[in-house]
Write an enzyme that holds these catalytic residues in place. Structure first.
Site, PDB file in Angstrom:
ATOM      1  N   SER A   1      51.002 -29.310 -10.510  1.00 15.13           N
ATOM      2  CA  SER A   1      50.925 -28.094 -11.310  1.00 15.13           C
ATOM      3  C   SER A   1      50.611 -26.860 -10.471  1.00 15.13           C
ATOM      4  O   SER A   1      51.370 -26.495  -9.585  1.00 15.13           O
ATOM      5  CB  SER A   1      49.908 -28.279 -12.440  1.00 15.13           C
ATOM      6  OG  SER A   1      49.941 -27.198 -13.339  1.00 15.13           O
ATOM      7  N   HIS A   2      49.481 -26.223 -10.725  1.00 10.92           N
ATOM      8  CA  HIS A   2      49.115 -24.967 -10.061  1.00 10.92           C
ATOM      9  C   HIS A   2      48.305 -25.195  -8.793  1.00 10.92           C
ATOM     10  O   HIS A   2      47.823 -24.237  -8.194  1.00 10.92           O
ATOM     11  CB  HIS A   2      48.328 -24.086 -11.028  1.00 10.92           C
ATOM     12  CG  HIS A   2      47.115 -24.758 -11.589  1.00 10.92           C
ATOM     13  ND1 HIS A   2      47.209 -25.824 -12.460  1.00 10.92           N
ATOM     14  CD2 HIS A   2      45.788 -24.535 -11.405  1.00 10.92           C
ATOM     15  CE1 HIS A   2      45.995 -26.219 -12.786  1.00 10.92           C
ATOM     16  NE2 HIS A   2      45.110 -25.458 -12.160  1.00 10.92           N
TER      17      HIS A   2
ATOM     18  N   ASP B   1      53.382 -20.701 -12.471  1.00 12.10           N
ATOM     19  CA  ASP B   1      52.723 -21.587 -11.521  1.00 12.10           C
ATOM     20  C   ASP B   1      53.761 -22.487 -10.853  1.00 12.10           C
ATOM     21  O   ASP B   1      54.966 -22.314 -11.028  1.00 12.10           O
ATOM     22  CB  ASP B   1      51.631 -22.404 -12.208  1.00 12.10           C
ATOM     23  CG  ASP B   1      52.179 -23.436 -13.181  1.00 12.10           C
ATOM     24  OD1 ASP B   1      53.300 -23.222 -13.695  1.00 12.10           O
ATOM     25  OD2 ASP B   1      51.496 -24.435 -13.447  1.00 12.10           O
TER      26      ASP B   1
ATOM     27  N   ASP C   1      54.899 -25.600 -11.212  1.00 13.05           N
ATOM     28  CA  ASP C   1      55.875 -26.364 -11.987  1.00 13.05           C
ATOM     29  C   ASP C   1      56.374 -25.613 -13.210  1.00 13.05           C
ATOM     30  O   ASP C   1      57.035 -26.183 -14.075  1.00 13.05           O
ATOM     31  CB  ASP C   1      55.314 -27.729 -12.392  1.00 13.05           C
ATOM     32  CG  ASP C   1      54.133 -27.628 -13.348  1.00 13.05           C
ATOM     33  OD1 ASP C   1      53.425 -26.607 -13.310  1.00 13.05           O
ATOM     34  OD2 ASP C   1      53.917 -28.571 -14.128  1.00 13.05           O
TER      35      ASP C   1
ATOM     36  N   ASP D   1      55.062 -24.308 -15.909  1.00 13.57           N
ATOM     37  CA  ASP D   1      54.603 -24.475 -17.293  1.00 13.57           C
ATOM     38  C   ASP D   1      53.522 -23.459 -17.672  1.00 13.57           C
ATOM     39  O   ASP D   1      53.218 -23.295 -18.851  1.00 13.57           O
ATOM     40  CB  ASP D   1      54.117 -25.904 -17.562  1.00 13.57           C
ATOM     41  CG  ASP D   1      52.928 -26.318 -16.704  1.00 13.57           C
ATOM     42  OD1 ASP D   1      52.565 -25.566 -15.787  1.00 13.57           O
ATOM     43  OD2 ASP D   1      52.382 -27.410 -16.949  1.00 13.57           O
ATOM     44  N   ARG D   2      52.961 -22.742 -16.703  1.00 16.79           N
ATOM     45  CA  ARG D   2      51.966 -21.705 -16.994  1.00 16.79           C
ATOM     46  C   ARG D   2      52.575 -20.322 -16.777  1.00 16.79           C
ATOM     47  O   ARG D   2      53.581 -20.178 -16.087  1.00 16.79           O
ATOM     48  CB  ARG D   2      50.728 -21.858 -16.114  1.00 16.79           C
ATOM     49  CG  ARG D   2      50.005 -23.175 -16.332  1.00 16.79           C
ATOM     50  CD  ARG D   2      48.760 -23.267 -15.474  1.00 16.79           C
ATOM     51  NE  ARG D   2      48.166 -24.586 -15.595  1.00 16.79           N
ATOM     52  CZ  ARG D   2      46.872 -24.824 -15.686  1.00 16.79           C
ATOM     53  NH1 ARG D   2      46.012 -23.811 -15.692  1.00 16.79           N
ATOM     54  NH2 ARG D   2      46.410 -26.044 -15.778  1.00 16.79           N
TER      55      ARG D   2
ATOM     56  N   SER E   1      43.863 -21.244 -20.200  1.00 16.11           N
ATOM     57  CA  SER E   1      44.214 -21.525 -18.811  1.00 16.11           C
ATOM     58  C   SER E   1      45.668 -21.171 -18.527  1.00 16.11           C
ATOM     59  O   SER E   1      46.355 -21.858 -17.778  1.00 16.11           O
ATOM     60  CB  SER E   1      43.922 -22.983 -18.470  1.00 16.11           C
ATOM     61  OG  SER E   1      44.600 -23.850 -19.353  1.00 16.11           O
TER      62      SER E   1
ATOM     63  N   LYS F   1      53.667 -27.121 -22.323  1.00 15.89           N
ATOM     64  CA  LYS F   1      53.593 -25.667 -22.250  1.00 15.89           C
ATOM     65  C   LYS F   1      54.774 -25.175 -21.420  1.00 15.89           C
ATOM     66  O   LYS F   1      55.316 -25.921 -20.598  1.00 15.89           O
ATOM     67  CB  LYS F   1      52.267 -25.204 -21.672  1.00 15.89           C
ATOM     68  CG  LYS F   1      51.811 -25.871 -20.393  1.00 15.89           C
ATOM     69  CD  LYS F   1      50.423 -25.375 -20.036  1.00 15.89           C
ATOM     70  CE  LYS F   1      49.830 -26.127 -18.854  1.00 15.89           C
ATOM     71  NZ  LYS F   1      49.271 -27.434 -19.236  1.00 15.89           N
TER      72      LYS F   1
END
Length: 528
Positions: free
Chosen positions: A124-125, A299, A301, A303-304, A388, A399
């Site tokens: 992720s991030h 981020d 991947d 998703d954020r 987040s 997300k």
């Protein structure tokens, strides 16, 4: 067509392979240990119904971080040995986490079959690189993260594994070229299909949003925007959507070339790590001559998301509330109304007020997107988010950072079309109007990075123990409050009782700031 045979490779359990809310994340050096990744992948297959796995389609891809190329070959071989019929791989191993969810839910092969699930190679991030982080998580056939019941099974399997199955005779597959590579094994033909990473996801976005309206906004000479992918996988989707589909200028994109180490940066879309975008949007230490009207970041991947206006930051808690408040009028996908809305527990109550005013079902869930997915599968939630920097809807079960950006662009396009004037309606004006209508909510988020996992676990265990003694906790809180205010109405017996209670529950040494007042200084000494 190559031939392969299934080999049972001896192994032994490796400590610490418990998946978190977003899978298993460790340093690359940990994942590169012999059998480490293979153990976890086999433990996952063993936790799934064998009749579902055999003959299935499985997606394997991720954010392209360091060691993804090697990891994907390991997963392909273990999938083949466990009876999977076809592995779908995004070109160059790249698929955003939301795109994977979309592919599981919507993509079909030539026989009309969907994917059974996916292994997503991402942390992720978290930073990427030889000395940084790698991760893997399993998403189920609804497109969402594995539920706790499954991750618990996976973890139990990692503690007793003695062997994993792998395919001997399958060479490393070229994942840079679109096409199908076939092999023959004990269960028949096994295919690895490499496909365009963006095609399915872009098709889904075009079915949700009015791309014509967004294009009119983006190509308006008065409107400028900047999108920063932080060298994550979002870059390939940004180029396809913003440049090719919506007609944006290439200069609108920052850091949209995916890199294994994210360009040496930290791919977390917030005011701390998206430094270049923050500066461009006029929120840095120095002020640029020209500032875009709209800015966003993703981020690793994708998703954020982070949403910015000209010299203006939109908090994630406000963002989901504003999207929900404007969704029906601005986004065609929601033209029939919202089924409900939800937020995570730490997220501010801004969404609660919107739900109440619009008479929508409202839910508060624990941290973890799987809990939103449960509501969506039950048909009870359309829009959701967390503080987040995660926002999404029921179009998938993850997300979705680019979805959130398109949602904001849709709102801007809709509001400017309604206004019909020469002056653009800005992000700040939309947020300020929302505050005037629903009230403003303040909250503070603190990030503790690189925390010792054992110490954090101990802290949580103590908090759980405290929960079982809430009456005592409340009583002690009253005493402490009186102590802080100057020992008002506090007897010596009460103080001793409170201290004894705290010392009994606390098994770790807490470091407290040195207080200033004599009363608090005395309390500090007693505590230490």
């Amino acid at each position: 067509m190559g031939l392969f045979k299934v080999v049972e490779q001896e192994t032994k359990p490796i400590d610490g392979q418990k998946p978190g809310t977003s899978g298993l994340r460790k340093k690359v050096t940990v994942f590169k240990q012999e059998h480490y990744l293979a153990n976890f992948v086999q433990a996952t297959f063993d936790a799934l119904p064998s009749e579902k796995v055999k003959g299935s389609n499985i997606v394997v891809s991720g954010d392209g971080r360091y060691w993804s190329t090697e990891a994907i070959q390991i997963v392909i071989k273990i999938a083949a040995a466990n009876g999977v019929k076809r592995v779908w791989v995004g070109q160059n191993t790249l698929l955003s986490t939301p795109a994977v969810s979309s592919i599981i839910r919507n993509r079909v092969n030539s026989q009309g079959e969907k994917a059974y699930g996916a292994f997503i190679l991402t942390a992720s991030h978290n930073p990427g690189g030889p000395d940084e982080d790698f991760g893997i998580k399993y998403n189920c056939e609804n497109g969402g993260p594995a539920p706790e019941s499954l991750t618990n099974k996976i973890y139990e399997n990692t503690k007793k594994i003695t062997a994993y199955r792998t395919a001997d005779g399958i060479p490393n597959v070229d994942v840079t070229q679109i096409g199908v590579t076939s092999f023959e094994g004990p269960n028949g033909t096994f295919d690895v299909e490499v496909f365009d990473s963006t095609e399915d996801y872009v098709k889904l976005m075009k079915s949700i949003f009015d791309f014509t309206a967004i294009k009119d906004l983006i190509t308006n000479p008065k409107f400028t925007f900047c999108y920063d992918a932080l060298h994550g996988v979002a870059g390939v989707y940004a180029k396809k959507i913003f440049l090719e589909e919506l007609g944006a200028k290439e200069s609108s994109l920052l850091n949209c070339e995916p890199k294994e180490d994210f360009g040496g940066g930290h791919p977390d879309p917030n005011l701390t790590y998206a430094k270049e975008l923050v500066q461009v949007m006029g929120l840095g230490k120095t002020q640029p001559d020209e500032v875009p009207e709209f800015g966003a970041a993703a981020d690793g991947d994708a998703d954020r998301n982070m949403i910015l206006g000209k010299r203006f930051f939109v908090t994630p808690s406000d963002s989901v509330a504003i999207i929900a408040a404007n969704a029906v009028g601005a986004i065609p996908y929601f033209s029939g109304g919202l089924k409900g809305v939800a937020r995570s527990m730490p997220t501010s109550a801004a969404l609660d007020v919107v739900a109440k005013k619009l008479n929508l079902k409202f839910f508060e869930v624990p941290t973890g997107w799987k809990f939103f997915g449960n509501l969506m599968d039950a048909g009870m939630c359309s829009v959701c988010g967390e503080e987040s920097f995660g926002t999404g809807s029921d179009h998938i079960r993850e997300k979705d950072g680019i979805w959130a950006v398109l949602a904001w662009l849709s709102i801007l396009a809709h509001r400017n079309k309604q206004a019909g004037g020469d002056k653009l309606v800005t992000v700040e004006e939309i947020v300020t109007e929302h505050w005037n209508t629903y009230g403003r909510h303040y909250y503070t988020r603190y990030d503790y990075e690189n925390v010792d996992s054992d110490a954090a676990k101990k802290l949580m265990e103590n908090l759980v123990e405290l929960q079982s003694n809430l009456d005592d906790v409340n009583r002690v809180s009253v005493i402490f409050s009186r102590m802080v205010l100057g020992w008002y109405s506090v007897s010596q017996e009460q103080v001793q009782s409170a201290l004894q209670f705290v010392f009994t529950l606390s098994s770790t040494k807490l470091i407290l700031p040195r207080p200033s007042s004599p009363q608090l200084r005395l309390w500090h000494l007693l505590w230490r």
